[in-house]
Design a protein around this motif. Structure first.
Motif, PDB file in Angstrom:
ATOM      1  N   ALA A  89       0.952  -1.269  -0.009  1.00 35.53           N
ATOM      2  CA  ALA A  89      -0.012  -0.039   0.260  1.00 35.53           C
ATOM      3  C   ALA A  89       0.877   1.345   0.005  1.00 35.53           C
ATOM      4  CB  ALA A  89      -0.836  -0.047   1.193  1.00 35.53           C
ATOM      5  N   LEU A  90       1.828   1.242   0.980  1.00 36.40           N
ATOM      6  CA  LEU A  90       2.830   2.261   0.805  1.00 36.40           C
ATOM      7  C   LEU A  90       3.358   2.364  -0.592  1.00 36.40           C
ATOM      8  CD1 LEU A  90       4.893   1.832   4.233  1.00 36.40           C
ATOM      9  CD2 LEU A  90       3.308   3.865   3.670  1.00 36.40           C
ATOM     10  N   TYR A  91       3.798   1.494  -1.319  1.00 40.52           N
ATOM     11  CA  TYR A  91       4.453   1.699  -2.544  1.00 40.52           C
ATOM     12  C   TYR A  91       3.485   2.213  -3.714  1.00 40.52           C
ATOM     13  CZ  TYR A  91       6.909  -0.357  -6.690  1.00 40.52           C
ATOM     14  OH  TYR A  91       7.817  -0.523  -7.838  1.00 40.52           O
ATOM     15  N   VAL A  92       2.196   1.747  -3.747  1.00 41.86           N
ATOM     16  CA  VAL A  92       1.286   2.462  -4.596  1.00 41.86           C
ATOM     17  C   VAL A  92       0.886   3.849  -4.250  1.00 41.86           C
ATOM     18  CG1 VAL A  92      -1.293   1.986  -5.131  1.00 41.86           C
ATOM     19  CG2 VAL A  92       0.370   0.121  -5.129  1.00 41.86           C
ATOM     20  N   VAL A  93       0.554   3.961  -2.902  1.00 34.52           N
ATOM     21  CA  VAL A  93       0.135   5.392  -2.473  1.00 34.52           C
ATOM     22  C   VAL A  93       1.266   6.339  -2.729  1.00 34.52           C
ATOM     23  CG1 VAL A  93      -0.297   6.998  -0.574  1.00 34.52           C
ATOM     24  CG2 VAL A  93      -1.500   4.594  -0.872  1.00 34.52           C
ATOM     25  N   LEU A  94       2.546   6.149  -2.433  1.00 36.06           N
ATOM     26  CA  LEU A  94       3.686   7.127  -2.756  1.00 36.06           C
ATOM     27  C   LEU A  94       3.763   7.420  -4.303  1.00 36.06           C
ATOM     28  CD1 LEU A  94       5.951   6.142   0.224  1.00 36.06           C
ATOM     29  CD2 LEU A  94       4.567   8.475  -0.167  1.00 36.06           C
ATOM     30  N   PHE A  95       3.557   6.105  -5.003  1.00 35.59           N
ATOM     31  CA  PHE A  95       3.867   6.324  -6.443  1.00 35.59           C
ATOM     32  C   PHE A  95       2.719   7.174  -7.033  1.00 35.59           C
ATOM     33  CE2 PHE A  95       2.126   5.305 -10.618  1.00 35.59           C
ATOM     34  CZ  PHE A  95       3.053   5.470 -11.448  1.00 35.59           C
ATOM     35  N   SER A  96       1.401   6.894  -6.544  1.00 34.95           N
ATOM     36  CA  SER A  96       0.386   7.682  -7.053  1.00 34.95           C
ATOM     37  C   SER A  96       0.402   9.284  -6.543  1.00 34.95           C
ATOM     38  CB  SER A  96      -0.982   7.085  -6.666  1.00 34.95           C
ATOM     39  OG  SER A  96      -0.739   5.774  -7.163  1.00 34.95           O
ATOM     40  N   ALA A  97       0.845   9.462  -5.331  1.00 30.67           N
ATOM     41  CA  ALA A  97       0.776  10.668  -4.770  1.00 30.67           C
ATOM     42  C   ALA A  97       1.880  11.703  -5.513  1.00 30.67           C
ATOM     43  CB  ALA A  97       0.909  10.599  -3.173  1.00 30.67           C
ATOM     44  N   ILE A  98       3.054  10.991  -5.779  1.00 26.37           N
ATOM     45  CA  ILE A  98       4.111  12.046  -6.441  1.00 26.37           C
ATOM     46  C   ILE A  98       3.919  12.066  -7.826  1.00 26.37           C
ATOM     47  CG2 ILE A  98       6.645  12.265  -6.748  1.00 26.37           C
ATOM     48  CD1 ILE A  98       7.034  10.713  -3.727  1.00 26.37           C
ATOM     49  N   MET A 105       7.975   6.300  -7.950  1.00 24.10           N
ATOM     50  CA  MET A 105       8.289   4.816  -7.853  1.00 24.10           C
ATOM     51  C   MET A 105       9.486   4.759  -7.049  1.00 24.10           C
ATOM     52  SD  MET A 105      10.915   2.558  -9.412  1.00 24.10           S
ATOM     53  CE  MET A 105      11.519   3.206 -10.538  1.00 24.10           C
ATOM     54  N   ILE A 106      10.397   5.413  -7.157  1.00 25.98           N
ATOM     55  CA  ILE A 106      11.953   5.299  -6.321  1.00 25.98           C
ATOM     56  C   ILE A 106      11.474   5.591  -4.856  1.00 25.98           C
ATOM     57  CG2 ILE A 106      14.107   6.144  -5.897  1.00 25.98           C
ATOM     58  CD1 ILE A 106      14.103   6.573  -8.628  1.00 25.98           C
ATOM     59  N   THR A 107      10.687   6.674  -4.357  1.00 27.14           N
ATOM     60  CA  THR A 107      10.336   6.886  -3.146  1.00 27.14           C
ATOM     61  C   THR A 107       9.550   5.680  -2.568  1.00 27.14           C
ATOM     62  OG1 THR A 107      10.220   9.318  -3.852  1.00 27.14           O
ATOM     63  CG2 THR A 107       9.162   8.566  -1.581  1.00 27.14           C
ATOM     64  N   GLY A 108       8.407   5.248  -3.365  1.00 18.68           N
ATOM     65  CA  GLY A 108       7.598   3.970  -2.841  1.00 18.68           C
ATOM     66  C   GLY A 108       8.508   3.087  -2.517  1.00 18.68           C
ATOM     67  N   ALA A 109       9.624   2.747  -3.543  1.00 15.79           N
ATOM     68  CA  ALA A 109      10.105   1.393  -3.399  1.00 15.79           C
ATOM     69  C   ALA A 109      11.153   1.692  -2.261  1.00 15.79           C
ATOM     70  CB  ALA A 109      11.332   1.314  -4.554  1.00 15.79           C
ATOM     71  N   VAL A 110      11.585   2.728  -1.748  1.00 17.65           N
ATOM     72  CA  VAL A 110      12.617   2.846  -0.601  1.00 17.65           C
ATOM     73  C   VAL A 110      11.824   2.764   0.519  1.00 17.65           C
ATOM     74  CG1 VAL A 110      14.184   4.559   0.558  1.00 17.65           C
ATOM     75  CG2 VAL A 110      14.360   4.170  -2.177  1.00 17.65           C
ATOM     76  N   VAL A 111      10.739   3.371   0.655  1.00 15.83           N
ATOM     77  CA  VAL A 111       9.746   3.354   1.912  1.00 15.83           C
ATOM     78  C   VAL A 111       9.317   2.028   2.090  1.00 15.83           C
ATOM     79  CG1 VAL A 111       7.572   4.026   3.017  1.00 15.83           C
ATOM     80  CG2 VAL A 111       9.141   5.854   1.589  1.00 15.83           C
ATOM     81  N   LYS A 112       8.930   1.126   0.963  1.00 18.98           N
ATOM     82  CA  LYS A 112       8.583  -0.064   1.222  1.00 18.98           C
ATOM     83  C   LYS A 112       9.530  -1.137   1.621  1.00 18.98           C
ATOM     84  CE  LYS A 112       6.756  -4.325  -1.422  1.00 18.98           C
ATOM     85  NZ  LYS A 112       6.287  -4.634  -2.632  1.00 18.98           N
TER      86      LYS A 112
END
Length: 170
Positions: A89-98, A105-112
């Motif tokens: 969910a973090l990966y998807v939400v961060l990808f979508s929010a940015i 994608m990179i932000t979501g990947a690192v946070v995941k």
């Protein structure tokens, strides 16, 4: 719907597209390829579903894939299921929010990756759960690799499919 815009309702189009993307992931999981391949494809489909259907489609698929992975025997440590769900969910939400797909994608990947690594190294241990070393290792840097590889794959798919969809509208 494009890049995380939510549908006004969960209509037949949302359900159908989400189900098709989930079915593709189920097929990949049943094939039981190595973690690098399966994880990368799952992560790619999370981003593709968020981009072309909605953030809720990506989240829905991200919540179901760890359950399916457990049911088909890809994951033998069910206590990680809720942590994987949150990571997806973090990966998807961060990808979508940015709004920049690559940065999202990179932000979501690192946070995941950080979430899953913290889950196996600290959070589960705080609750007295002993995480086997092999499981802990699989939920650290391999998760970053599969999220980045899947993200790169999804960016290519988005580029190709957007061009195809734009041509088909003409």
């Amino acid at each position: 719907m494009v890049n995380g815009t939510s549908p006004k309702k969960f209509d037949a189009k949302f359900i159908t597209r989400t189900a098709i993307l989930l079915a593709l992931i189920i097929i990949v999981q049943f094939i039981k390829m190595p973690q690098l391949v399966t994880g990368s494809i799952v992560n790619a489909m999370l981003i593709v579903s968020a981009y072309f259907v909605s953030v809720w489609s990506g989240i829905t698929i991200g919540l179901l894939t760890p359950i399916i992975a457990f049911l088909v025997g890809l994951m033998g440590f069910p206590m990680l299921i809720p942590f994987i769900m949150i990571g997806n969910a973090l990966y998807v939400v961060l990808f979508s929010a940015i709004k920049n797909n690559i940065i999202g994608m990179i932000t979501g990947a690192v946070v995941k990756f950080l979430w899953l690594a913290a889950s196996v190294k600290y959070i589960l241990i705080m609750f007295g759960v002993k995480v086997p070393q092999k499981i802990a290792a699989a939920f650290t840097f391999p998760q970053l690799a599969t999220a980045i590889i899947g993200g790169i794959l999804s960016i290519f798919l988005i580029f190709i499919l957007t061009g195809y969809f734009n041509k088909s509208k003409e």
